[in-house]
Design a protein around this motif. Structure first.
Motif, mmCIF file in Angstrom:
data_model
loop_
_atom_site.group_PDB
_atom_site.id
_atom_site.type_symbol
_atom_site.label_atom_id
_atom_site.label_comp_id
_atom_site.label_asym_id
_atom_site.label_seq_id
_atom_site.Cartn_x
_atom_site.Cartn_y
_atom_site.Cartn_z
ATOM 1 N N GLY A 24 0.800 -1.227 0.000
ATOM 2 C CA GLY A 24 0.000 0.000 0.000
ATOM 3 C C GLY A 24 0.827 1.267 0.000
ATOM 4 N N ALA A 25 2.161 1.119 -0.054
ATOM 5 C CA ALA A 25 3.023 2.286 0.135
ATOM 6 C C ALA A 25 3.407 2.932 -1.194
ATOM 7 N N LYS A 26 3.367 4.248 -1.218
ATOM 8 C CA LYS A 26 3.810 4.978 -2.417
ATOM 9 C C LYS A 26 5.314 5.173 -2.368
ATOM 10 N N SER A 27 5.953 5.101 -3.518
ATOM 11 C CA SER A 27 7.385 5.389 -3.613
ATOM 12 C C SER A 27 7.650 6.091 -4.931
ATOM 13 N N LEU A 28 8.736 6.813 -4.952
ATOM 14 C CA LEU A 28 9.244 7.325 -6.226
ATOM 15 C C LEU A 28 10.104 6.244 -6.872
ATOM 16 N N LEU A 29 10.043 6.177 -8.206
ATOM 17 C CA LEU A 29 10.986 5.377 -8.991
ATOM 18 C C LEU A 29 11.896 6.372 -9.701
ATOM 19 N N LEU A 30 13.170 6.395 -9.305
ATOM 20 C CA LEU A 30 14.123 7.341 -9.905
ATOM 21 C C LEU A 30 14.595 6.786 -11.237
ATOM 22 N N GLY A 31 14.545 7.621 -12.253
ATOM 23 C CA GLY A 31 15.110 7.257 -13.547
ATOM 24 C C GLY A 31 14.103 7.401 -14.653
ATOM 25 N N GLU A 83 8.287 10.200 0.729
ATOM 26 C CA GLU A 83 8.983 9.597 1.881
ATOM 27 C C GLU A 83 10.102 8.655 1.476
ATOM 28 N N ARG A 84 10.001 8.086 0.266
ATOM 29 C CA ARG A 84 11.011 7.087 -0.123
ATOM 30 C C ARG A 84 11.196 7.090 -1.638
ATOM 31 N N VAL A 85 12.385 6.628 -2.060
ATOM 32 C CA VAL A 85 12.695 6.563 -3.490
ATOM 33 C C VAL A 85 13.424 5.255 -3.746
ATOM 34 N N PHE A 144 21.820 5.185 -1.224
ATOM 35 C CA PHE A 144 20.948 4.084 -1.652
ATOM 36 C C PHE A 144 21.527 2.761 -1.162
ATOM 37 N N HIS A 145 20.636 1.850 -0.736
ATOM 38 C CA HIS A 145 21.050 0.544 -0.239
ATOM 39 C C HIS A 145 20.122 -0.512 -0.835
ATOM 40 N N PRO A 146 20.569 -1.785 -0.869
ATOM 41 C CA PRO A 146 19.724 -2.831 -1.462
ATOM 42 C C PRO A 146 18.413 -2.981 -0.701
ATOM 43 N N LEU A 147 17.328 -3.182 -1.458
ATOM 44 C CA LEU A 147 15.997 -3.394 -0.872
ATOM 45 C C LEU A 147 15.678 -4.877 -1.022
ATOM 46 N N SER A 148 16.056 -5.670 -0.030
ATOM 47 C CA SER A 148 15.988 -7.124 -0.213
ATOM 48 C C SER A 148 14.552 -7.637 -0.368
ATOM 49 N N GLY A 149 13.580 -7.006 0.251
ATOM 50 C CA GLY A 149 12.214 -7.524 0.182
ATOM 51 C C GLY A 149 11.355 -6.882 -0.897
ATOM 52 N N VAL A 150 11.949 -6.022 -1.702
ATOM 53 C CA VAL A 150 11.180 -5.302 -2.728
ATOM 54 C C VAL A 150 11.453 -5.955 -4.082
ATOM 55 N N ARG A 155 12.673 10.212 4.481
ATOM 56 C CA ARG A 155 12.308 10.492 5.862
ATOM 57 C C ARG A 155 12.864 9.314 6.660
ATOM 58 N N PRO A 156 13.468 9.538 7.832
ATOM 59 C CA PRO A 156 14.115 8.442 8.546
ATOM 60 C C PRO A 156 13.182 7.240 8.736
ATOM 61 N N GLY A 157 13.703 6.053 8.423
ATOM 62 C CA GLY A 157 12.947 4.821 8.635
ATOM 63 C C GLY A 157 11.866 4.544 7.612
ATOM 64 N N ALA A 158 11.824 5.307 6.528
ATOM 65 C CA ALA A 158 10.689 5.220 5.601
ATOM 66 C C ALA A 158 10.620 3.893 4.841
ATOM 67 N N TRP A 159 11.712 3.122 4.783
ATOM 68 C CA TRP A 159 11.667 1.827 4.104
ATOM 69 C C TRP A 159 11.390 0.690 5.079
ATOM 70 N N ARG A 160 11.346 0.986 6.386
ATOM 71 C CA ARG A 160 11.151 -0.076 7.368
ATOM 72 C C ARG A 160 9.795 -0.742 7.146
ATOM 73 N N GLY A 161 9.820 -2.065 7.007
ATOM 74 C CA GLY A 161 8.571 -2.830 6.872
ATOM 75 C C GLY A 161 7.926 -2.759 5.497
ATOM 76 N N ILE A 162 8.576 -2.096 4.543
ATOM 77 C CA ILE A 162 7.993 -1.994 3.191
ATOM 78 C C ILE A 162 8.575 -3.117 2.337
ATOM 79 N N GLU A 163 7.725 -4.026 1.889
ATOM 80 C CA GLU A 163 8.202 -5.078 1.001
ATOM 81 C C GLU A 163 7.055 -5.585 0.142
ATOM 82 N N GLY A 164 7.448 -6.310 -0.909
ATOM 83 C CA GLY A 164 6.460 -6.842 -1.832
ATOM 84 C C GLY A 164 6.782 -6.430 -3.261
ATOM 85 N N GLU A 165 5.835 -6.736 -4.154
ATOM 86 C CA GLU A 165 6.051 -6.443 -5.574
ATOM 87 C C GLU A 165 5.862 -4.959 -5.860
#
Ligand SMILES: CC(C)(COP(=O)(O)OP(=O)(O)OC[C@H]1O[C@@H](n2cnc3c(N)ncnc32)[C@H](O)[C@@H]1OP(=O)(O)O)[C@@H](O)C(=O)NCCC(=O)NCCS
Length: 161
Positions: A69-76, A107-109, A123-129, A146-156
């Motif tokens: 359910g989380a929005k993110s930017l896709l850079l590129g 909040e995240r990119v 930038f760091h690897p997003l193992s669950g994304v 924003r600090p911690g914005a990738w915490r708990g975010i995973e999926g397709e």
């Protein structure tokens, strides 16, 4: 000296030509383009860098995506003309655009790219994304705006529409 401005509709084909020059043929077959097809880019974040003569030196674009359910930017895509690489223009395009993104409340990119390049921008690897195949999972990278914005975010990663 380069000036960064927001991309305008008149810039479109010049940027496409720069991307064609900068990436391998068939760039639009990459899985990240399936997330962009038919979705408007994030207009206020796309930037071009032009020198004093108005010559295009580099360009960056962003698309919205969803992970769960989380929005993110896709850079590129981001590209700097081959004759202007190594002058810090890539850094300027990325850092300036991400500052604007954070100010606008993003909040995240994430992106698909070389960790050896993007780690310098935090930038760091997003193992669950999971990007649509075929994507090397080691190239799926993220940065919190924003600090911690990738915490708990995973999926397709899905299109934002
Ligand atoms: C990647 C790119 C945008 C960088 O732009 P740039 O203006 O040259 O970048 P900067 O001047 O800010 O930084 C240059 C540094 O990045 C390094 N670098 C560039 N591409 C790299 C890569 N793929 N992997 C590791 N380091 C890389 C350079 O070696 C240089 O290192 P140094 O600072 O130690 O000398 C540009 O090289 C480009 O357009 N490449 C072709 C398109 C592309 O690959 N885009 C990214 C898609 S993921």
């Amino acid at each position: 000296m380069f000036e960064l401005t927001k991309e305008s509709p008149d810039d479109w084909w010049e940027i496409e030509a720069l991307y064609d020059l900068s990436f391998a043929p068939g760039r639009e077959l990459l899985s990240s383009y399936r997330l962009r097809d038919g979705v408007a880019s994030v207009a206020g974040l796309n930037h071009v860098a032009r020198d004093a003569d108005g010559t295009l030196g580099g360009a960056i674009r962003f698309w919205p995506v969803r992970i769960g359910g989380a929005k993110s930017l896709l850079l590129g895509p981001v590209a700097v003309h081959p004759t202007r690489q190594g002058e810090g223009l890539g850094a300027l395009l990325i850092e300036t655009s991400l500052e604007v993104a954070a100010e606008k409340g993003w909040e995240r990119v994430m992106l698909v790219g070389d960790a050896s390049y993007y780690s310098r921008y935090g930038f760091h690897p997003l193992s669950g994304v999971v990007m649509p195949p075929p994507t090397n999972p080691e190239r799926v990278l993220g940065r919190a705006l924003r600090p911690g914005a990738w915490r708990g975010i995973e999926g397709e990663v899905m299109r934002a529409d």
